[in-house]
Every structure is written in C-alpha cells, then in structure tokens.
Scaffold this motif. Structure first.
Motif, PDB file in Angstrom:
ATOM      1  N   LEU A  81      47.875  42.083   3.577  1.00  0.00           N
ATOM      2  CA  LEU A  81      48.081  43.263   2.865  1.00  0.00           C
ATOM      3  C   LEU A  81      47.817  44.147   3.026  1.00  0.00           C
ATOM      4  N   LYS A  82      46.721  45.003   3.667  1.00  0.00           N
ATOM      5  CA  LYS A  82      46.401  45.778   4.026  1.00  0.00           C
ATOM      6  C   LYS A  82      47.420  46.612   4.652  1.00  0.00           C
ATOM      7  N   THR A  83      48.306  45.710   5.672  1.00  0.00           N
ATOM      8  CA  THR A  83      49.060  46.051   6.198  1.00  0.00           C
ATOM      9  C   THR A  83      49.998  46.533   5.793  1.00  0.00           C
ATOM     10  N   LEU A  84      50.352  45.795   4.044  1.00  0.00           N
ATOM     11  CA  LEU A  84      52.180  46.550   3.285  1.00  0.00           C
ATOM     12  C   LEU A  84      51.279  47.551   2.399  1.00  0.00           C
ATOM     13  N   VAL A  85      50.048  47.754   2.014  1.00  0.00           N
ATOM     14  CA  VAL A  85      49.665  49.299   1.507  1.00  0.00           C
ATOM     15  C   VAL A  85      50.007  50.207   2.786  1.00  0.00           C
ATOM     16  N   GLY A  86      49.744  49.844   3.679  1.00  0.00           N
ATOM     17  CA  GLY A  86      50.323  51.060   4.954  1.00  0.00           C
ATOM     18  C   GLY A  86      51.084  51.636   4.474  1.00  0.00           C
ATOM     19  N   GLN A  87      52.663  49.704   5.132  1.00  0.00           N
ATOM     20  CA  GLN A  87      53.727  50.957   5.206  1.00  0.00           C
ATOM     21  C   GLN A  87      54.571  51.689   3.656  1.00  0.00           C
ATOM     22  N   VAL A  88      53.894  52.297   2.589  1.00  0.00           N
ATOM     23  CA  VAL A  88      54.153  52.268   1.550  1.00  0.00           C
ATOM     24  C   VAL A  88      54.206  54.022   2.452  1.00  0.00           C
ATOM     25  N   ASP A  89      53.463  53.971   3.020  1.00  0.00           N
ATOM     26  CA  ASP A  89      53.323  55.659   4.119  1.00  0.00           C
ATOM     27  C   ASP A  89      54.987  55.888   4.684  1.00  0.00           C
ATOM     28  N   ILE A  90      55.497  54.871   5.571  1.00  0.00           N
ATOM     29  CA  ILE A  90      56.207  54.685   5.939  1.00  0.00           C
ATOM     30  C   ILE A  90      57.616  55.707   5.124  1.00  0.00           C
ATOM     31  N   LEU A  91      57.676  54.750   3.687  1.00  0.00           N
ATOM     32  CA  LEU A  91      58.725  54.560   3.004  1.00  0.00           C
ATOM     33  C   LEU A  91      59.268  56.188   2.215  1.00  0.00           C
ATOM     34  N   GLU A  92      57.481  56.819   2.182  1.00  0.00           N
ATOM     35  CA  GLU A  92      57.060  58.423   1.634  1.00  0.00           C
ATOM     36  C   GLU A  92      57.838  58.838   2.504  1.00  0.00           C
ATOM     37  N   THR A  93      58.270  58.697   3.743  1.00  0.00           N
ATOM     38  CA  THR A  93      59.205  60.207   4.295  1.00  0.00           C
ATOM     39  C   THR A  93      60.441  60.740   4.395  1.00  0.00           C
ATOM     40  N   MET A  94      60.937  58.995   3.194  1.00  0.00           N
ATOM     41  CA  MET A  94      61.907  59.152   2.764  1.00  0.00           C
ATOM     42  C   MET A  94      62.465  60.314   1.699  1.00  0.00           C
ATOM     43  N   THR A  95      62.855  61.622   1.562  1.00  0.00           N
ATOM     44  CA  THR A  95      62.547  62.061   0.878  1.00  0.00           C
ATOM     45  C   THR A  95      64.044  61.670  -0.748  1.00  0.00           C
ATOM     46  N   PRO A  96      64.111  62.243  -1.979  1.00  0.00           N
ATOM     47  CA  PRO A  96      64.183  62.226  -2.709  1.00  0.00           C
ATOM     48  C   PRO A  96      65.445  62.570  -2.461  1.00  0.00           C
ATOM     49  N   GLU A  97      65.918  63.724  -2.027  1.00  0.00           N
ATOM     50  CA  GLU A  97      67.429  64.021  -1.792  1.00  0.00           C
ATOM     51  C   GLU A  97      67.789  62.917  -0.546  1.00  0.00           C
ATOM     52  N   SER A  98      67.265  62.448   0.694  1.00  0.00           N
ATOM     53  CA  SER A  98      67.882  61.713   0.698  1.00  0.00           C
ATOM     54  C   SER A  98      68.033  59.961  -0.034  1.00  0.00           C
ATOM     55  N   PHE A  99      67.266  59.581  -0.597  1.00  0.00           N
ATOM     56  CA  PHE A  99      67.143  58.951  -1.214  1.00  0.00           C
ATOM     57  C   PHE A  99      69.231  58.562  -2.031  1.00  0.00           C
ATOM     58  N   VAL A 100      68.939  58.918  -3.038  1.00  0.00           N
ATOM     59  CA  VAL A 100      70.364  59.844  -3.626  1.00  0.00           C
ATOM     60  C   VAL A 100      71.408  59.675  -3.288  1.00  0.00           C
ATOM     61  N   SER A 101      71.270  59.668  -1.526  1.00  0.00           N
ATOM     62  CA  SER A 101      72.051  60.041  -0.691  1.00  0.00           C
ATOM     63  C   SER A 101      73.061  58.738  -0.867  1.00  0.00           C
ATOM     64  N   PHE A 102      72.238  57.334  -1.528  1.00  0.00           N
ATOM     65  CA  PHE A 102      72.519  56.155  -1.438  1.00  0.00           C
ATOM     66  C   PHE A 102      72.581  54.847  -2.519  1.00  0.00           C
ATOM     67  N   ARG A 103      71.651  55.912  -2.854  1.00  0.00           N
ATOM     68  CA  ARG A 103      70.571  54.762  -4.050  1.00  0.00           C
ATOM     69  C   ARG A 103      72.547  54.523  -5.240  1.00  0.00           C
ATOM     70  N   ASP A 104      73.111  55.082  -5.235  1.00  0.00           N
ATOM     71  CA  ASP A 104      74.531  54.177  -6.308  1.00  0.00           C
ATOM     72  C   ASP A 104      74.510  53.501  -6.019  1.00  0.00           C
ATOM     73  N   ARG A 105      74.559  53.319  -3.897  1.00  0.00           N
ATOM     74  CA  ARG A 105      75.058  51.820  -3.412  1.00  0.00           C
ATOM     75  C   ARG A 105      74.082  50.293  -3.913  1.00  0.00           C
ATOM     76  N   LEU A 106      73.198  50.710  -4.282  1.00  0.00           N
ATOM     77  CA  LEU A 106      72.476  49.831  -4.517  1.00  0.00           C
ATOM     78  C   LEU A 106      72.498  48.759  -5.976  1.00  0.00           C
ATOM     79  N   ASP A 107      73.358  49.521  -6.589  1.00  0.00           N
ATOM     80  CA  ASP A 107      74.186  48.922  -8.137  1.00  0.00           C
ATOM     81  C   ASP A 107      72.990  48.446  -8.931  1.00  0.00           C
TER      82      ASP A 107
END
Ligand code: HEM
Length: 265
Positions: A81-107
């Motif tokens: 669980l500590k590892t799972l919590v720590g992994q959030v840091d990695i995804l937080e390096t993704m900016t909103p601009e970057s996420f929006v570039s493919f978010r629509d594809r997630l349907d």
C-alpha cells in the motif's frame, strides 16, 4: 552452444514478450504521456492482484489461529500500500495539458470500473453492492467482484480468530449477513480494548490493521488530489461529478471498530 528455445529463461518464465506488448496507446499519433498513463494503471492492477492474493491467505491464517502467519502477510500488504501511495507522485508529473491531449480517447473508461479495486474494498469490508450497478453484465472481472461481495471480509475472519482465542464475540456478529458493510459493534469494541491492554501481540496486530486502513485512506486522498490537479472540476470519464464524488469516499474506515476505541486508553 547456442541456447535452445525451450530452456527456461527470465523472458519466457515471466512472459516478458506478452507483458511488453499490452501497452496500446489509443492516441494517433501516440501522445507521449499515454504510455505512462497505461503503465501506471497496469502496475496498480498487478499490485491489487497481489494484495488480494495476500488477503486471501491472511483469512486462512486467521481461521487457523496462526497469528504470526497473519502478521507476516499483513506487514507485506502494508508495504504494498505504501508503494501504491508513492506511485501517485509519478503520475503527478503529467500536466493537465498533457492529459487533455489523449483524455477524449478514454471514452467512458475509468478507474471507477476497476473490478479488483472493488474486490479489495469488499474483501476489506466496504461492501457497496451499488458500485456494481455501473458495471455492465459481462464486464471482465465482474463475476469475481460479485463472488467477493458474498464472501466474508477480513474483519469476519478476525472475529472468528478472536472467538477461537476465547473472546466474547456476539453471535449476531459472527453470523452477520456478509453482503453488508461491516458495522461498528460495541461488544466487539469492548473485546478489542480488553485484548489491546492485556495482549501485546494482539495490540500489535490491531495497529497493523489500522496501518492498512490508513494506507487505503491515504491512497484515496492522494488520488483525489491527483484528479483535482489534473482535471480540476471536470466530470470523470466514468460519469461521476469527479472530485466531489471522490471527496465523499475519503475518511471511510474499513475497520470501524478499531478506530472507535482509540479514546479508551
Ligand atoms: C490522471 C489520472 C487520473 C484521473 C484524472 C482520474 C480520475 C478519476 C475520476 C474522475 C474518478 C471518479 C469516477 C469517474 O467519474 O470517472 C476516478 C475513480 C477512480 N480511479 Fe482514477 N484517475 C486517475 C488515475 C488513477 C489511477 C492511476 C488509478 C489506479 C488504479 C485510479 C483508480 C481509480 C479508482 C479505483 C477509482 C474508483 C474510486 C471509488 O469509487 O472510490 N485512478 N478516477
């Protein structure tokens, strides 16, 4: 001599070819961060699988009365669980601009539909049948989640363990409807206080269970903040209001009785 293909290798034991072939970005041309998005979710699902595997064994050990067996397993779950919590840091390096570039594809795909996460909640005692209403029949993993909904939780296993050690656990608790969420119970709380005071080994077990409970709550908090910084007040792809929905899931304990006794020492 050239290696033969049927020899066991790192690659064929672990099915590395298969593993590395299942990251399929939907953006075209592929957006750089979609690979991270896919890999991190896949990594979470693998760890969910491992936690479930461990919690199943913890249940067996509880029912066998093997305290040290349970202790060993729950310590591992706490570390995962500590590892799972720590992994959030990695995804937080993704900016909103970057996420929006493919978010629509997630349907409409969303972590909301993670069946293993539901299994985990059910196994730990957070039974909410309504979450399955959003999962169409036939969705992968739905049957496994439904099966778990109808099975005892880790808290039920703990009750049996305590009863077998002589604790006074009421029959209505031992024979409760396991499809329901585990509800706080004063008689159980009295026993937990008693054992916490008189049995250091059980006091340690309860602390460990509390660590796991807090670990899951910590993940929820980190996830909601991740969502807030990545999509702000947009709705979720799974159809919920997004952040306001996730905020409602915060601070819900999986072992309510262990929290309810903290003022009694
Ligand atoms: C940019 C990253 C992420 C965003 C924007 C995001 C967004 C959301 C949103 C808005 C929800 C609410 C349901 C909905 O309407 O879709 C949700 C639920 C959920 N997400 Fe994420 N998420 C992200 C990353 C992750 C990751 C890495 C995981 C790991 C497995 C995950 C697992 C979950 C789970 C299990 C739920 C259900 C929570 C519950 O019902 O209590 N999410 N997510």
């Amino acid at each position: 001599m050239a290696p033969t293909t049927d020899k066991l290798t790192y690659a064929n034991y672990l099915h590395i070819d298969q593993l590395l072939s299942i990251q399929e970005p939907r953006s075209n041309p592929p957006e750089h961060d979609e690979t991270l998005f896919i890999i991190i979710h896949q990594a979470y699902e693998l760890w969910f699988k491992q936690i479930l595997h461990e919690l199943d064994l913890a249940g067996v050990k509880f029912r066998e009365g093997d305290l040290w067996g349970v202790y060993h397993i729950l310590k591992r779950v706490r570390m995962i669980l500590k590892t799972l919590v720590g992994q959030v840091d990695i995804l937080e390096t993704m900016t909103p601009e970057s996420f929006v570039s493919f978010r629509d594809r997630l349907d409409t795909a969303s972590g909301f539909q993670s069946m293993q996460f539901r299994e985990l909640e059910f196994r730990l005692g957070l039974k909410r049948e309504e979450v399955l209403k959003y999962m169409p029949e036939g969705m992968a993993g739905r049957d496994a989640a439904l099966k778990r909904l109808n099975e005892p939780t880790l808290t039920d296993d703990l009750h049996v363990f305590l009863k077998n050690r002589g604790a006074d656990i009421p029959d209505e608790v031992l024979n409760r409807d396991v499809k329901e969420k585990v509800a706080p119970n004063e008689a159980v709380q009295d026993q937990l206080v008693e054992y916490s005071v008189n049995s250091p080994e059980l006091a340690n077990l309860f602390e460990l269970m509390l660590d796991i409970d807090e670990g899951l709550q910590e993940w929820r908090y980190r996830h909601v903040q991740l969502v807030r910084r990545t999509i702000g007040n947009k709705h979720g792809t799974g159809g919920s209001p997004g952040v306001p929905y996730l905020e409602r899931t915060l601070f819900e304990p999986v072992f309510p009785d262990l929290w309810a006794i903290r003022h009694r020492f």
